[in-house]
Design a protein around this motif. Sequence first.
Motif, mmCIF file in Angstrom:
data_model
loop_
_atom_site.group_PDB
_atom_site.id
_atom_site.type_symbol
_atom_site.label_atom_id
_atom_site.label_comp_id
_atom_site.label_asym_id
_atom_site.label_seq_id
_atom_site.Cartn_x
_atom_site.Cartn_y
_atom_site.Cartn_z
ATOM 1 N N SER A 1 37.908 63.774 29.340
ATOM 2 C CA SER A 1 39.098 63.815 30.199
ATOM 3 C C SER A 1 39.529 65.259 30.439
ATOM 4 O O SER A 1 39.877 65.645 31.565
ATOM 5 N N ARG A 2 39.530 66.067 29.364
ATOM 6 C CA ARG A 2 39.911 67.479 29.481
ATOM 7 C C ARG A 2 38.928 68.216 30.397
ATOM 8 O O ARG A 2 39.336 68.988 31.269
ATOM 9 N N CYS A 3 37.648 67.962 30.229
ATOM 10 C CA CYS A 3 36.625 68.598 31.083
ATOM 11 C C CYS A 3 36.799 68.165 32.547
ATOM 12 O O CYS A 3 36.670 68.981 33.460
ATOM 13 N N ALA A 4 37.086 66.878 32.765
ATOM 14 C CA ALA A 4 37.283 66.373 34.124
ATOM 15 C C ALA A 4 38.507 67.027 34.754
ATOM 16 O O ALA A 4 38.491 67.409 35.938
ATOM 17 N N ALA A 5 39.594 67.185 33.959
ATOM 18 C CA ALA A 5 40.812 67.833 34.466
ATOM 19 C C ALA A 5 40.524 69.298 34.793
ATOM 20 O O ALA A 5 40.962 69.805 35.842
ATOM 21 N N ASP A 6 39.791 69.977 33.906
ATOM 22 C CA ASP A 6 39.422 71.372 34.165
ATOM 23 C C ASP A 6 38.553 71.485 35.419
ATOM 24 O O ASP A 6 38.727 72.398 36.227
ATOM 25 N N ARG B 1 38.546 69.409 37.994
ATOM 26 C CA ARG B 1 39.409 69.181 39.167
ATOM 27 C C ARG B 1 40.223 70.439 39.482
ATOM 28 O O ARG B 1 40.362 70.825 40.644
ATOM 29 N N LYS B 2 40.743 71.069 38.413
ATOM 30 C CA LYS B 2 41.535 72.287 38.591
ATOM 31 C C LYS B 2 40.674 73.387 39.214
ATOM 32 O O LYS B 2 41.099 74.058 40.173
ATOM 33 N N LEU B 3 39.467 73.590 38.703
ATOM 34 C CA LEU B 3 38.558 74.591 39.258
ATOM 35 C C LEU B 3 38.193 74.271 40.709
ATOM 36 O O LEU B 3 38.120 75.161 41.564
ATOM 37 N N LYS B 4 37.976 72.974 40.981
ATOM 38 C CA LYS B 4 37.636 72.553 42.341
ATOM 39 C C LYS B 4 38.797 72.857 43.283
ATOM 40 O O LYS B 4 38.595 73.381 44.387
ATOM 41 N N ASP B 5 40.037 72.549 42.858
ATOM 42 C CA ASP B 5 41.218 72.825 43.681
ATOM 43 C C ASP B 5 41.367 74.323 43.943
ATOM 44 O O ASP B 5 41.643 74.746 45.078
ATOM 45 N N GLU B 6 41.173 75.137 42.902
ATOM 46 C CA GLU B 6 41.274 76.583 43.064
ATOM 47 C C GLU B 6 40.200 77.096 44.020
ATOM 48 O O GLU B 6 40.467 77.952 44.869
ATOM 49 N N LEU B 7 38.999 76.568 43.868
ATOM 50 C CA LEU B 7 37.900 76.966 44.746
ATOM 51 C C LEU B 7 38.203 76.588 46.193
ATOM 52 O O LEU B 7 37.978 77.395 47.111
ATOM 53 N N GLU B 8 38.744 75.389 46.406
ATOM 54 C CA GLU B 8 39.083 74.963 47.769
ATOM 55 C C GLU B 8 40.179 75.848 48.354
ATOM 56 O O GLU B 8 40.134 76.204 49.542
ATOM 57 N N LYS B 9 41.171 76.244 47.526
ATOM 58 C CA LYS B 9 42.238 77.138 48.002
ATOM 59 C C LYS B 9 41.650 78.488 48.395
ATOM 60 O O LYS B 9 41.990 79.041 49.444
ATOM 61 N N LYS B 10 40.767 79.013 47.540
ATOM 62 C CA LYS B 10 40.145 80.310 47.846
ATOM 63 C C LYS B 10 39.273 80.211 49.093
ATOM 64 O O LYS B 10 39.255 81.123 49.919
ATOM 65 N N GLU B 11 38.577 79.118 49.231
ATOM 66 C CA GLU B 11 37.730 78.894 50.405
ATOM 67 C C GLU B 11 38.583 78.854 51.673
ATOM 68 O O GLU B 11 38.247 79.459 52.690
ATOM 69 N N HIS B 12 39.712 78.144 51.598
ATOM 70 C CA HIS B 12 40.634 78.061 52.737
ATOM 71 C C HIS B 12 41.188 79.453 53.064
ATOM 72 O O HIS B 12 41.260 79.843 54.233
ATOM 73 N N HIS B 13 41.571 80.189 52.013
ATOM 74 C CA HIS B 13 42.100 81.543 52.227
ATOM 75 C C HIS B 13 41.042 82.434 52.885
ATOM 76 O O HIS B 13 41.340 83.173 53.829
ATOM 77 N N MET B 14 39.809 82.374 52.390
ATOM 78 C CA MET B 14 38.732 83.178 52.968
ATOM 79 C C MET B 14 38.471 82.783 54.422
ATOM 80 O O MET B 14 38.244 83.644 55.271
ATOM 81 N N SER B 15 38.536 81.504 54.705
ATOM 82 C CA SER B 15 38.334 81.030 56.074
ATOM 83 C C SER B 15 39.434 81.584 56.986
ATOM 84 O O SER B 15 39.167 82.037 58.099
ATOM 85 N N THR B 16 40.670 81.559 56.481
ATOM 86 C CA THR B 16 41.795 82.082 57.265
ATOM 87 C C THR B 16 41.633 83.580 57.508
ATOM 88 O O THR B 16 41.822 84.063 58.630
ATOM 89 N N VAL B 17 41.276 84.311 56.461
ATOM 90 C CA VAL B 17 41.081 85.760 56.597
ATOM 91 C C VAL B 17 39.937 86.044 57.574
ATOM 92 O O VAL B 17 40.036 86.945 58.414
ATOM 93 N N GLU B 18 38.876 85.276 57.497
ATOM 94 C CA GLU B 18 37.737 85.462 58.404
ATOM 95 C C GLU B 18 38.151 85.217 59.852
ATOM 96 O O GLU B 18 37.793 85.991 60.745
ATOM 97 N N LYS B 19 38.936 84.154 60.080
ATOM 98 C CA LYS B 19 39.401 83.862 61.446
ATOM 99 C C LYS B 19 40.305 84.986 61.948
ATOM 100 O O LYS B 19 40.203 85.395 63.106
ATOM 101 N N GLU B 20 41.188 85.484 61.076
ATOM 102 C CA GLU B 20 42.071 86.582 61.476
ATOM 103 C C GLU B 20 41.257 87.834 61.799
ATOM 104 O O GLU B 20 41.554 88.533 62.772
ATOM 105 N N ALA B 21 40.238 88.101 60.992
ATOM 106 C CA ALA B 21 39.384 89.271 61.240
ATOM 107 C C ALA B 21 38.639 89.119 62.566
ATOM 108 O O ALA B 21 38.525 90.079 63.340
ATOM 109 N N GLU B 22 38.121 87.925 62.835
ATOM 110 C CA GLU B 22 37.415 87.684 64.104
ATOM 111 C C GLU B 22 38.358 87.860 65.287
ATOM 112 O O GLU B 22 37.982 88.456 66.298
#
Length: 116
Positions: free
Chosen positions: A20-25, A27-48
Amino acid sequence: CSQMTGQLDSLDREIQTHVSRCAADARKLKDELEKKEHHMSTVEKEAEEFLKNSEEGLQAALRETDEETQMCARELLKLIDSIAEYKEFVEQSTAEMKKDLYECVDDIASLSVKIV
């Protein structure tokens, strides 16, 4: 045997807690990765968008500079033509004045001959 069953149950609970702890970790890592991915996508669009706007601005500036250069070139050619026309006018006027002056000198010379 019951002691072993208790140990197995305890071990099973530990494993489930760890899973359960590993699954929660995860999910947390996946959420952080998705946030960073979204941020990078936004920065890339702004740069373009910034690059696109910069290129359009550069093209507009180049067109404007080219138009100004051509306008200045036309003005320079007009000025050169005007100077050439004025030079021609001055040369023609000078030639006429010389001619008139020579005629006047001749008239004065002929008057002095008639007087004598």
